[in-house]
Design an enzyme around this catalytic site. Sequence first.
Site: not given
Ligand code: GAR
Length: 189
Positions: A65, A91-92, A109
């Site tokens: 990483k 990813r973290l 999130h």
């Molecule tokens: C979004 O809903 C975001 O909140 C989530 O992934 C989606 C990406 O959508 N993120 C997570 O779950 C992070 N833990 P997108 O590619 O259409 O923007």
Amino acid sequence: MKRIAIFSSGSGSNFQAIVDAVQSGELDASIKLLVCDQPDAFVIERAKASGIPAFVFRAKDFESKDAFETAIHEELVLHGVEFIVLAGYMRLIGSTLLEKYATNIVNIHPSLLPAFPGKDAIGQALQSGVKITGVTIHYVDAGMDTGPIIEQECIRITKDETKSSLQEKVHRIEHGLYPRTLNTLFQTS
Ligand code: GAR
């Protein structure tokens, strides 16, 4: 004007919402770079269409990483990036980028944190039977979705809710909330 990079692993609808908000003048920022860890992700097409350079990598091509975050950091410096916006980056963030960007990394999130951190937050919320879920924007620290909360908005889960209908509600909220919250942050910092 804040110089930002957006990190995404997928479709990039939030990336697009931020691009659109910059173009319409709603968000005072300059998008310098897309960082993407999935060479087939649709977000790469979106960046091309908007003329935004992309740094695309595969984690497995690096030995650690630290190694790929060092490569990302070189690109961020090259493009003069001051602030990192995570938008569906699965990813973290590791210590290499955290040390360099400290309080200048935010994430969105799809739940009301601290409920349902990690993967499939929407599925987790549906499974649990909660009637209210939502969206959280927070600073990023070394934990999984644990950094200080900046903004939240709630969403009611209806009786006949499905994963795709809830996903749609989440996206609708995110696409307004993320650019608005970023603009407020950039105006005050
Ligand atoms: C979004 O809903 C975001 O909140 C989530 O992934 C989606 C990406 O959508 N993120 C997570 O779950 C992070 N833990 P997108 O590619 O259409 O923007």
